[in-house]
Every structure is written in C-alpha cells, then in structure tokens.
Design a protein around this motif. Sequence first.
Motif, mmCIF file in Angstrom:
data_model
loop_
_atom_site.group_PDB
_atom_site.id
_atom_site.type_symbol
_atom_site.label_atom_id
_atom_site.label_comp_id
_atom_site.label_asym_id
_atom_site.label_seq_id
_atom_site.Cartn_x
_atom_site.Cartn_y
_atom_site.Cartn_z
ATOM 1 N N SER A 5 25.117 78.148 76.933
ATOM 2 C CA SER A 5 24.560 79.463 77.226
ATOM 3 C C SER A 5 24.317 80.247 75.936
ATOM 4 O O SER A 5 24.855 79.920 74.880
ATOM 5 C CB SER A 5 25.493 80.246 78.154
ATOM 6 N N ILE A 6 23.508 81.263 76.053
ATOM 7 C CA ILE A 6 23.216 82.151 74.927
ATOM 8 C C ILE A 6 23.708 83.536 75.309
ATOM 9 O O ILE A 6 23.338 84.071 76.358
ATOM 10 C CB ILE A 6 21.709 82.159 74.608
ATOM 11 N N ASN A 7 24.583 84.092 74.483
ATOM 12 C CA ASN A 7 25.211 85.375 74.785
ATOM 13 C C ASN A 7 24.604 86.509 73.968
ATOM 14 O O ASN A 7 24.207 86.315 72.817
ATOM 15 C CB ASN A 7 26.712 85.282 74.521
ATOM 16 N N LYS A 8 24.574 87.682 74.566
ATOM 17 C CA LYS A 8 24.006 88.877 73.944
ATOM 18 C C LYS A 8 25.117 89.667 73.254
ATOM 19 O O LYS A 8 26.191 89.879 73.827
ATOM 20 C CB LYS A 8 23.354 89.727 75.031
ATOM 21 N N ASP A 26 21.728 97.195 66.832
ATOM 22 C CA ASP A 26 20.729 96.146 67.049
ATOM 23 C C ASP A 26 21.327 95.122 68.023
ATOM 24 O O ASP A 26 22.542 95.034 68.194
ATOM 25 C CB ASP A 26 20.372 95.426 65.742
ATOM 26 N N THR A 27 20.471 94.340 68.630
ATOM 27 C CA THR A 27 20.893 93.287 69.547
ATOM 28 C C THR A 27 20.595 91.934 68.922
ATOM 29 O O THR A 27 19.538 91.747 68.333
ATOM 30 C CB THR A 27 20.116 93.402 70.877
ATOM 31 N N ILE A 28 21.555 91.015 69.023
ATOM 32 C CA ILE A 28 21.312 89.626 68.633
ATOM 33 C C ILE A 28 21.824 88.728 69.752
ATOM 34 O O ILE A 28 22.634 89.147 70.588
ATOM 35 C CB ILE A 28 21.968 89.236 67.286
ATOM 36 N N TYR A 29 21.335 87.505 69.761
ATOM 37 C CA TYR A 29 21.758 86.512 70.739
ATOM 38 C C TYR A 29 22.291 85.305 69.978
ATOM 39 O O TYR A 29 21.676 84.872 69.010
ATOM 40 C CB TYR A 29 20.577 86.090 71.616
ATOM 41 N N VAL A 30 23.440 84.789 70.421
ATOM 42 C CA VAL A 30 24.064 83.649 69.755
ATOM 43 C C VAL A 30 24.373 82.586 70.801
ATOM 44 O O VAL A 30 24.968 82.871 71.842
ATOM 45 C CB VAL A 30 25.363 84.055 69.022
ATOM 46 N N GLN A 31 23.959 81.363 70.486
ATOM 47 C CA GLN A 31 24.226 80.252 71.384
ATOM 48 C C GLN A 31 25.711 79.916 71.375
ATOM 49 O O GLN A 31 26.364 79.963 70.336
ATOM 50 C CB GLN A 31 23.414 79.040 70.936
ATOM 51 N N GLU A 32 26.238 79.570 72.520
ATOM 52 C CA GLU A 32 27.631 79.209 72.691
ATOM 53 C C GLU A 32 27.999 78.009 71.803
ATOM 54 O O GLU A 32 27.184 77.121 71.586
ATOM 55 C CB GLU A 32 27.796 78.850 74.171
#
Length: 74
Positions: A5-8, A26-32
């Motif tokens: 999953s990719i978390n916000k 700011d918002t970033i998304y990081v893969q589990e």
Amino acid sequence: MAIRSINKYIVLKRFSLGKMLYDKLDTIYVQEHDPVNKEPQKVFNGEKEYVTDISSDVYLSLRKGFIIDDQETD
C-alpha cells in the motif's frame, strides 16, 4: 508478490528529498516497506508523481519528526 500500500503523510518540518524541497503541511505519499524482498520504498509528491526511492532507514528518520501519518492528524 504482495501488493504494497501507499500511505499519505503530512510534512511537519522542511526537508529535501530527491531534488525536491518539502515544506510544512505539504503532502507526500510513501510506499509501504517490503521486509521480505528488501526493495526500496517509493516516494510520491502531493500530485502523486514519482519522486525517488528511499531506504527503510531514511523512512524511519523521516518518521522521527519530519512527517506524520495523515490519519494521525484527525
């Protein structure tokens, strides 16, 4: 191969990653993290565009005061 999953996350402190500067809120998304295959985690910007790969160590460092899970801010 399992789908990760990719978390916000919301940025708490300014930092630079992959030639991009992230500022507060700011918002970033990081893969589990994938502990089995030890593949790097992918980072995406607020527009969901791929930025760079990071190691688990870098991710853990970011979690220590630089980013917070979006669900923790509710």
